[in-house]
Design a protein around this motif. Structure first.
Motif, PDB file in Angstrom:
ATOM      1  N   LEU A 182      -8.875   1.693   8.916  1.00  0.00           N
ATOM      2  CA  LEU A 182      -7.568   1.420   8.348  1.00  0.00           C
ATOM      3  C   LEU A 182      -7.194  -0.054   8.380  1.00  0.00           C
ATOM      4  O   LEU A 182      -6.382  -0.506   7.575  1.00  0.00           O
ATOM      5  CB  LEU A 182      -6.490   2.235   9.072  1.00  0.00           C
ATOM      6  CG  LEU A 182      -6.393   3.721   8.704  1.00  0.00           C
ATOM      7  CD1 LEU A 182      -5.102   4.305   9.220  1.00  0.00           C
ATOM      8  CD2 LEU A 182      -6.480   3.933   7.202  1.00  0.00           C
ATOM      9  N   SER A 222      -8.625  -1.575   5.173  1.00  0.00           N
ATOM     10  CA  SER A 222      -7.926  -1.035   4.007  1.00  0.00           C
ATOM     11  C   SER A 222      -6.464  -1.486   3.984  1.00  0.00           C
ATOM     12  O   SER A 222      -5.889  -1.696   2.913  1.00  0.00           O
ATOM     13  CB  SER A 222      -8.010   0.489   3.986  1.00  0.00           C
ATOM     14  OG  SER A 222      -7.424   1.053   5.145  1.00  0.00           O
ATOM     15  N   PHE A 223      -5.853  -1.649   5.171  1.00  0.00           N
ATOM     16  CA  PHE A 223      -4.488  -2.170   5.239  1.00  0.00           C
ATOM     17  C   PHE A 223      -4.444  -3.604   4.706  1.00  0.00           C
ATOM     18  O   PHE A 223      -3.532  -3.969   3.952  1.00  0.00           O
ATOM     19  CB  PHE A 223      -3.977  -2.133   6.676  1.00  0.00           C
ATOM     20  CG  PHE A 223      -2.584  -2.674   6.848  1.00  0.00           C
ATOM     21  CD1 PHE A 223      -1.485  -1.851   6.706  1.00  0.00           C
ATOM     22  CD2 PHE A 223      -2.375  -4.010   7.151  1.00  0.00           C
ATOM     23  CE1 PHE A 223      -0.197  -2.344   6.849  1.00  0.00           C
ATOM     24  CE2 PHE A 223      -1.097  -4.521   7.303  1.00  0.00           C
ATOM     25  CZ  PHE A 223      -0.001  -3.685   7.155  1.00  0.00           C
ATOM     26  N   SER A 264      -4.734  -3.413   0.869  1.00  0.00           N
ATOM     27  CA  SER A 264      -3.488  -2.976   0.239  1.00  0.00           C
ATOM     28  C   SER A 264      -2.439  -4.079   0.271  1.00  0.00           C
ATOM     29  O   SER A 264      -1.736  -4.325  -0.720  1.00  0.00           O
ATOM     30  CB  SER A 264      -2.944  -1.724   0.946  1.00  0.00           C
ATOM     31  OG  SER A 264      -3.746  -0.603   0.693  1.00  0.00           O
ATOM     32  N   ASN A 309       1.205   2.446  -3.267  1.00  0.00           N
ATOM     33  CA  ASN A 309       0.951   3.878  -3.358  1.00  0.00           C
ATOM     34  C   ASN A 309      -0.020   4.257  -4.473  1.00  0.00           C
ATOM     35  O   ASN A 309      -0.353   5.433  -4.622  1.00  0.00           O
ATOM     36  CB  ASN A 309       2.264   4.634  -3.582  1.00  0.00           C
ATOM     37  CG  ASN A 309       3.163   4.608  -2.361  1.00  0.00           C
ATOM     38  OD1 ASN A 309       2.689   4.670  -1.232  1.00  0.00           O
ATOM     39  ND2 ASN A 309       4.466   4.516  -2.578  1.00  0.00           N
ATOM     40  N   MET A 323      -5.453   1.467   1.117  1.00  0.00           N
ATOM     41  CA  MET A 323      -5.219   2.556   2.053  1.00  0.00           C
ATOM     42  C   MET A 323      -5.180   3.922   1.380  1.00  0.00           C
ATOM     43  O   MET A 323      -5.528   4.931   1.995  1.00  0.00           O
ATOM     44  CB  MET A 323      -3.917   2.319   2.827  1.00  0.00           C
ATOM     45  CG  MET A 323      -3.983   1.132   3.770  1.00  0.00           C
ATOM     46  SD  MET A 323      -2.631   1.050   4.952  1.00  0.00           S
ATOM     47  CE  MET A 323      -3.066   2.371   6.080  1.00  0.00           C
ATOM     48  N   THR A 324      -4.764   3.971   0.127  1.00  0.00           N
ATOM     49  CA  THR A 324      -4.719   5.264  -0.557  1.00  0.00           C
ATOM     50  C   THR A 324      -6.113   5.881  -0.686  1.00  0.00           C
ATOM     51  O   THR A 324      -6.293   7.077  -0.451  1.00  0.00           O
ATOM     52  CB  THR A 324      -4.100   5.097  -1.954  1.00  0.00           C
ATOM     53  OG1 THR A 324      -4.713   3.978  -2.624  1.00  0.00           O
ATOM     54  CG2 THR A 324      -2.602   4.866  -1.855  1.00  0.00           C
ATOM     55  N   VAL A 374      -7.371   6.970   2.791  1.00  0.00           N
ATOM     56  CA  VAL A 374      -6.833   8.289   3.169  1.00  0.00           C
ATOM     57  C   VAL A 374      -7.598   9.393   2.468  1.00  0.00           C
ATOM     58  O   VAL A 374      -7.940  10.420   3.080  1.00  0.00           O
ATOM     59  CB  VAL A 374      -5.334   8.375   2.831  1.00  0.00           C
ATOM     60  CG1 VAL A 374      -4.812   9.794   3.006  1.00  0.00           C
ATOM     61  CG2 VAL A 374      -4.534   7.425   3.694  1.00  0.00           C
ATOM     62  N   ASP A 382      -3.123   9.708   9.671  1.00  0.00           N
ATOM     63  CA  ASP A 382      -3.563   8.775   8.634  1.00  0.00           C
ATOM     64  C   ASP A 382      -2.497   8.610   7.554  1.00  0.00           C
ATOM     65  O   ASP A 382      -2.183   7.498   7.122  1.00  0.00           O
ATOM     66  CB  ASP A 382      -4.862   9.299   8.017  1.00  0.00           C
ATOM     67  CG  ASP A 382      -5.627   8.203   7.287  1.00  0.00           C
ATOM     68  OD1 ASP A 382      -5.222   7.034   7.396  1.00  0.00           O
ATOM     69  OD2 ASP A 382      -6.622   8.522   6.624  1.00  0.00           O
ATOM     70  N   THR A 406      -0.192   5.219   6.572  1.00  0.00           N
ATOM     71  CA  THR A 406      -0.231   4.708   5.206  1.00  0.00           C
ATOM     72  C   THR A 406       1.172   4.585   4.613  1.00  0.00           C
ATOM     73  O   THR A 406       1.486   3.615   3.912  1.00  0.00           O
ATOM     74  CB  THR A 406      -1.081   5.634   4.314  1.00  0.00           C
ATOM     75  OG1 THR A 406      -2.400   5.756   4.881  1.00  0.00           O
ATOM     76  CG2 THR A 406      -1.188   5.084   2.906  1.00  0.00           C
TER      77      THR A 406
END
Length: 272
Positions: A64, A67-68, A71, A204, A221-222, A225, A242, A246
């Motif tokens: 994460l 990915s964070f 994003s 999102n 992050m989408t 997940v 998770d 997000t």
């Protein structure tokens, strides 16, 4: 009596809509602290023991952090580019009433209603070597969100009196100084509104990275997940943790910026 009944019904409808939205969020939050066995039944009952380590597991095994970062990168740079382009364009188009400028405005705003053709878009992304790149996805987000942003900002700038421009020009302000020092600060409500709405939409978004980003190291992050759910579909406690992580940044931004969203949308939609 009739007015009071309407007020009661309106409040009841608002409470019902709030519960419809809040209950699923609470279910996910509560189950993120449960054990795997307890989370098999998604209920609002509190866990016997709060499993805070679920979040540690998700961060480590779900990747994460990377990915964070992705994003945040996509959302931040896209929003900055949208605000820079649209704020200047809305001012120029609103202050020039020629037929050409009106045609340009309506052509851009028409993009709000136009559906995305992913087949043609895929060919364009390949031809321009933008596919599977971070900056390519950022440019894509900017292009897709400019129409609505321009619609809101244009409507707001239209409400600003032209006497402000004339007074600044009399004081010796040139076009750049007029925009940066006078008009741009007055656009703060709609700028914050457009920034928050676009940040939430980009954060999102699921479909664009899925189609145009094949490298898992560049996933937002989408997609993280989605991938995490495929690996741990039996561990609803980890999936819930998770999802909570997000959604948290968007929830925080929305809570602190909702007053600007209401005011900015209202002001920007008056003459747009």
């Amino acid at each position: 009596m009739k007015k009071r009944l309407c007020t009661v019904l309106a409040n009841l409808a608002a409470w019902t809509a709030s519960l419809i939205v809040l209950v699923p969020m609470l279910v996910v939050l509560v189950n993120s602290f449960k054990s795997q066995k307890e989370s098999m039944v998604m209920t609002l009952t509190l866990p016997e023991k709060f499993m805070f380590e679920n979040y540690t597991t998700v961060i480590e095994r779900g990747k994460l952090l990377s990915s964070f970062f992705n994003s945040a990168l996509y959302a931040a740079f896209s929003v900055l580019l949208i605000l820079a382009v649209v704020s200047a364009a809305s001012y120029v188009l609103s202050r020039n009433r020629s037929r050409l400028h009106r045609v340009i405005y309506y052509l851009i705003v028409l993009g709000i209603a136009m559906p995305v053709n992913n087949v043609a878009l895929m060919k364009i992304m390949k031809a321009t070597a933008l596919i599977n790149t971070r900056y390519g996805l950022i440019f894509l987000y900017v292009a897709m969100n400019i129409p609505l942003a321009l619609f809101l900002m244009f409507g707001f700038v239209e409400t600003l009196p032209r006497e402000i421009d004339e007074a600044a020009v009399i004081d010796g302000a040139g076009p750049m100084r007029l925009f940066s020092s006078v008009i741009f600060p007055l656009m703060k409500p709609t700028i914050v509104t457009v920034g928050i709405l676009n940040f939430m939409a980009i954060w999102n978004d699921f479909s664009m990275p899925l189609y145009f980003m094949n490298n898992s190291g560049k996933w937002p992050m989408t997609l993280a997940v989605y991938n995490f759910f495929g690996q741990f579909e039996q561990s609803w406690n980890l999936v819930s943790a998770d999802i909570t992580l997000t959604a948290l940044p968007v929830l925080i931004i929305f809570v602190f910026g909702q007053k600007y969203i209401v005011g900015g949308v209202s002001a920007g939609a008056v003459k747009g």
